[in-house]
Design a protein around this motif. Structure first.
Motif, PDB file in Angstrom:
ATOM      1  N   ILE A  31       0.846  -1.207   0.000  1.00  0.00           N
ATOM      2  CA  ILE A  31       0.000   0.000   0.000  1.00  0.00           C
ATOM      3  C   ILE A  31       0.879   1.255   0.000  1.00  0.00           C
ATOM      4  O   ILE A  31       0.542   2.261  -0.620  1.00  0.00           O
ATOM      5  CB  ILE A  31      -0.970  -0.021   1.213  1.00  0.00           C
ATOM      6  N   PHE A  32       2.042   1.195   0.668  1.00  0.00           N
ATOM      7  CA  PHE A  32       2.965   2.336   0.676  1.00  0.00           C
ATOM      8  C   PHE A  32       3.922   2.299  -0.516  1.00  0.00           C
ATOM      9  O   PHE A  32       4.321   3.342  -1.027  1.00  0.00           O
ATOM     10  CB  PHE A  32       3.756   2.379   1.989  1.00  0.00           C
ATOM     11  N   PHE A  46       3.336   1.225  -3.558  1.00  0.00           N
ATOM     12  CA  PHE A  46       2.682   1.603  -4.812  1.00  0.00           C
ATOM     13  C   PHE A  46       2.755   3.108  -5.083  1.00  0.00           C
ATOM     14  O   PHE A  46       3.304   3.518  -6.107  1.00  0.00           O
ATOM     15  CB  PHE A  46       1.234   1.075  -4.848  1.00  0.00           C
ATOM     16  N   PRO A  47       2.275   3.986  -4.170  1.00  0.00           N
ATOM     17  CA  PRO A  47       2.415   5.426  -4.459  1.00  0.00           C
ATOM     18  C   PRO A  47       3.873   5.882  -4.485  1.00  0.00           C
ATOM     19  O   PRO A  47       4.244   6.719  -5.295  1.00  0.00           O
ATOM     20  CB  PRO A  47       1.641   6.111  -3.323  1.00  0.00           C
ATOM     21  N   LEU A  48       4.713   5.277  -3.615  1.00  0.00           N
ATOM     22  CA  LEU A  48       6.111   5.709  -3.533  1.00  0.00           C
ATOM     23  C   LEU A  48       6.836   5.481  -4.847  1.00  0.00           C
ATOM     24  O   LEU A  48       7.475   6.389  -5.370  1.00  0.00           O
ATOM     25  CB  LEU A  48       6.814   4.956  -2.395  1.00  0.00           C
ATOM     26  N   LEU A 103       3.821   6.199  -8.449  1.00  0.00           N
ATOM     27  CA  LEU A 103       3.133   7.464  -8.682  1.00  0.00           C
ATOM     28  C   LEU A 103       4.018   8.667  -8.375  1.00  0.00           C
ATOM     29  O   LEU A 103       4.302   9.488  -9.253  1.00  0.00           O
ATOM     30  CB  LEU A 103       1.847   7.528  -7.847  1.00  0.00           C
ATOM     31  N   VAL A 104       4.441   8.778  -7.117  1.00  0.00           N
ATOM     32  CA  VAL A 104       5.200   9.977  -6.727  1.00  0.00           C
ATOM     33  C   VAL A 104       6.601   9.957  -7.326  1.00  0.00           C
ATOM     34  O   VAL A 104       7.069  10.956  -7.875  1.00  0.00           O
ATOM     35  CB  VAL A 104       5.254  10.082  -5.180  1.00  0.00           C
TER      36      VAL A 104
END
Lengths: 221, 111
Positions: free
Chosen positions: A211-212, A214-216, A219-220
């Motif tokens: 969950i952490f 994936f955006p790290l 995306l970001v």
């Protein structure tokens, strides 16, 4: 043959002699798993700190690395892993209600989702290797056309984080298979399911880390 | 059987989470995953807020998993304490590294 609706006749908790009650035995087992989860959080936490540190030092280089990741792959994998966490959670619910057949089905679905996750991961890695995007000094800067000479550092983090997570998924597949076989054998019931609960906690932590991640990573960047 | 199971040391008294709760949590997790990707479409407009927004959504998702899937909501005080300790040390690790980064003077090697 009586069903298990009134008394806990057929199913007993088998309290080991060093425990006072079945409840104490259960919470002691769970406490051990939580202590283990603590080490997992700190292990991944340290790698996250490393990532943030170097990301602050070389923001453009990390942006260049993140561009080569396909967020759709990570997105599908996030959905697959969340669904597997859900099926893991309901399998325990089924065992608590002595619905072992449904529990076996839920556990099998969890294993299937974990396998789908690894297959998607395999295609992602395969694509990266094909492009020459290896970690550290192995990165083929000429083939990649890297703007930053140290782009390999980004992929060092990428492979370490997703790789360590992937190892956890594979260990999870093994552990859930063990739970599934024992459920089929009839070891687990409304009075005894600590191994499934423990493996479940482990599996949710694996989901939590993703969950952490994936955006790290996707995306970001 | 007139035996009172509440007082029987050999009987486990589990907390069973209703199936509907698991469904709701799973739906919320799916929804928040879509929200993460949706919010990312506006990352140019959000600028430096894009990362905090993405991590805030991740934090909400993580809380849902921890409280309901991992049953920490109904767990013993000790297990909640163990989990909290993990995040205290994680915050310490992040905090000290952040201080180091914020106060470091860049020096360039003459070599």
């Amino acid at each position: 043959m009586s069903t298990d609706n009134h008394a806990h006749g057929a199913h007993t908790a088998h309290v080991a002699h060093h425990f006072k009650t079945a409840d104490q035995q259960y919470s002691s087992g769970k406490e051990g798993i939580w202590l283990f989860m603590l080490t997992e959080i700190l292990m991944f936490g340290a790698i996250f700190v490393g990532y943030f540190y170097y990301h602050n030092q070389y923001p453009e280089m990390f942006a260049e690395g993140a561009k080569s990741l396909d967020w759709k792959m990570g997105f599908v994998n996030t959905l697959v892993l969340i669904f597997s966490s859900f099926t893991m959670a309901i399998s325990i619910s089924f065992i608590q209600k002595n619905q072992q057949k449904k529990a076996v089905l839920a556990l099998a679905t969890t294993i299937l989702c974990a396998a789908i996750f690894m297959v998607i991961k395999y295609f992602e890695y395969q694509h990266k290797f094909h492009l020459g995007l290896y970690p550290g000094k192995f990165l083929d800067a000429a083939k990649v056309g890297a703007e930053h000479a140290n782009l390999g550092l980004y992929f060092g983090f990428y492979y370490t984080m997703t790789g360590l997570h992937g190892i956890h998924v594979m260990i999870g597949i093994g552990l859930i298979t063990w739970c599934l076989l024992r459920t089929v054998r009839g070891d687990f019931h409304s009075q005894y399911w600590i191994p499934v609960e423990g493996v479940g906690l482990f599996w949710h932590i694996v989901d939590l880390i993703w969950i952490f991640l994936f955006p790290l990573l996707y995306l970001v960047g | 059987m007139a035996q009172n199971n509440d007082n029987n040391a050999n009987v486990l008294h589990p907390h069973i989470t209703p199936m509907a709760t698991y469904f709701k949590v799973a739906l919320a997790l799916f929804g928040l995953t879509f929200l993460t990707v949706f919010a990312h479409q506006f990352h140019h407009q959000m600028g430096s807020w894009a990362a905090p927004v993405a991590f805030l959504i991740a934090l909400i998702k993580a809380s849902l998993v921890i409280l309901w899937f991992m049953h920490l909501k109904d767990d013993t005080k000790m297990n909640r304490f163990i989990f909290a300790i993990g995040f205290v040390f994680l915050a310490l690790l992040f905090g000290i590294c952040a201080i180091d980064f914020a106060t470091r003077v860049p020096e360039f090697s003459p070599l």
